[in-house]
Design an enzyme around this catalytic site. Structure first.
Site, short mmCIF file in Angstrom:
data_model
loop_
_atom_site.label_atom_id
_atom_site.label_comp_id
_atom_site.label_asym_id
_atom_site.label_seq_id
_atom_site.Cartn_x
_atom_site.Cartn_y
_atom_site.Cartn_z
CB CYS A 132 -59.60 -43.90 56.09
SG CYS A 132 -58.57 -43.16 57.37
CG HIS A 253 -55.35 -46.96 58.09
ND1 HIS A 253 -54.13 -46.38 57.87
CD2 HIS A 253 -56.25 -45.93 58.18
CE1 HIS A 253 -54.27 -45.05 57.82
NE2 HIS A 253 -55.54 -44.76 57.97
C1 2RA Z 1 -55.75 -40.87 59.11
N1 2RA Z 1 -58.03 -40.16 59.28
O1 2RA Z 1 -55.30 -40.20 60.01
C2 2RA Z 1 -56.90 -40.25 58.43
C3 2RA Z 1 -57.23 -40.77 57.10
N2 2RA Z 1 -58.44 -40.24 56.60
O2 2RA Z 1 -55.28 -41.96 58.82
#
Ligand code: 2RA
Length: 352
Positions: A132, A253
């Site tokens: 992601c 994010h």
């Molecule tokens: C995370 N990698 O830790 C993950 C999401 N795919 O945010």
């Protein structure tokens, strides 16, 4: 449901008049939900229908499946992905199991449709969904890289609870309540979910990403950013470094991205930021939120539940005197563009 994989039979490709492949019903359901035996038998609703979850390990589980969306972790993908491929399915895999396999395309449809290569429906294959934080970063960085070639990229992430799963989101909610009510925060999730033995208080705190830390001092999340970017840009020499941090944000994010280019985005370097914003404005799946006058830039809340990645804080990197450096700030809903949406977009590419 921990070990869930969903398989799709598309009605346009298999209308009822066409004989169903061996082992399937004459009027197959367009969607088959597969999971480990513990979840088999559960009923789940999708759109206007209810489906019974079936056992992933049952004989014929993948018979007649066109596209199998795997999102149950690397070990499930490694064990059952090849079985689905052997039955002719195209596996769109959300785990890290096959991402670095040179034979497996790593695809973000808006920026690298060509990476799909010769993958076609009906000819079993695996396509990998990038991690992601890599997807969100590369949605913004790739159009700029194509224009002026990135030599070095420095990324700092601010990753939401949603990236660690539903239990982490629940823990953040509960801990926040507990702390506000003056009780000690319960740190169960990050203690028990195999997250490197973390005993972290999440509410009102930030901490280094919960992925295992490797011998070189980077954690796995950071190394995914490094390796996947090199594969994605087909450039083993591009310099990438990352620091991945978990923040007490529920969903979406954020990433600070510093880029150093081979050439200026425009020969008149004072136009660099304007050019950058023009390039990104034409980039599919990218929205610019960059209002310096009112200090309005991307936030995780603003992109939550949205498909587009938002880019802002577009500015020259003052520390480089050749005007070839750029700072940007990117936010994206990692459940959407970082995971589910990207996987569905790959499936849609196959159906075109
Ligand atoms: C995370 N990698 O830790 C993950 C999401 N795919 O945010």
């Amino acid at each position: 449901m921990q070990a869930a994989a969903a398989a799709v039979r598309h009605p346009r490709l298999f209308p009822p008049s066409r004989p169903a492949p061996r082992g399937t019903s004459a009027h197959p359901a367009p969607l088959r939900l597969l999971a480990c035996h513990r979840s088999a038998g559960k009923r789940l609703a999708f759109e206007d229908r209810e489906y019974t979850v079936q056992d992933l390990a049952a004989p014929g589980a993948f018979d007649g499946v066109d596209i199998a969306l795997f999102s149950a972790g690397g070990s499930v993908s490694r064990k059952y992905g090849p079985a689905a491929v052997a039955r002719g399915a195209v596996v769109v895999d959300n785990s890290s199991a096959f991402r670095m396999d040179p034979e497996v395309p790593l695809v973000i449809p808006e920026v690298s449709p060509e990476a799909m290569g010769n993958v076609r429906l009906g000819q079993g294959a695996i396509v990998a969904n990038p991690n992601c934080s890599t997807i969100i970063c590369l949605m913004a960085a790739t159009p700029l890289h194509r224009h002026a070639k990135v030599l070095r990229m420095v990324v700092s992430t601010y990753q939401a609870a949603s990236g660690a799963g539903a239990a982490a989101m629940e823990e953040l909610k509960l801990q926040t309540q507990e702390v506000l009510e003056g009780e000690g925060a319960n740190t169960q999730y990050f203690q028990t979910a195999g997250c490197s033995g973390l005993q972290i208080e999440y509410a009102f705190n930030i901490f280094s990403h919960n992925a295992p830390v490797l011998e070189n001092g980077y954690n796995e999340e950071e190394m995914k950013m490094v390796k996947e970017t090199r594969k994605f840009w087909n450039d083993k020499d591009v310099k990438v470094t990352a620091t991945c941090i978990r923040v007490p944000v529920m969903r979406a994010h954020a990433e600070s991205v510093n880029l150093q280019f081979e050439k200026p985005l425009d020969e008149k370097t004072n136009w660099l930021c304007l050019c950058c914003s023009i390039i990104l404005r034409g980039a599919p799946g990218v929205t610019i939120i960059d209002d310096r006058a009112s200090n309005r830039f991307p936030t995780p809340l603003e992109v939550s539940d949205k498909d587009d990645v938002a880019v802002g804080r577009i500015r020259l990197d003052l520390s480089l005197d050749d005007n070839r450096g750029l700072d940007i700030f990117v936010c994206g809903d990692q459940i959407r563009k970082g995971a589910a949406l990207n996987a569905v977009q790959i499936a849609e590419m196959l159906l075109k």
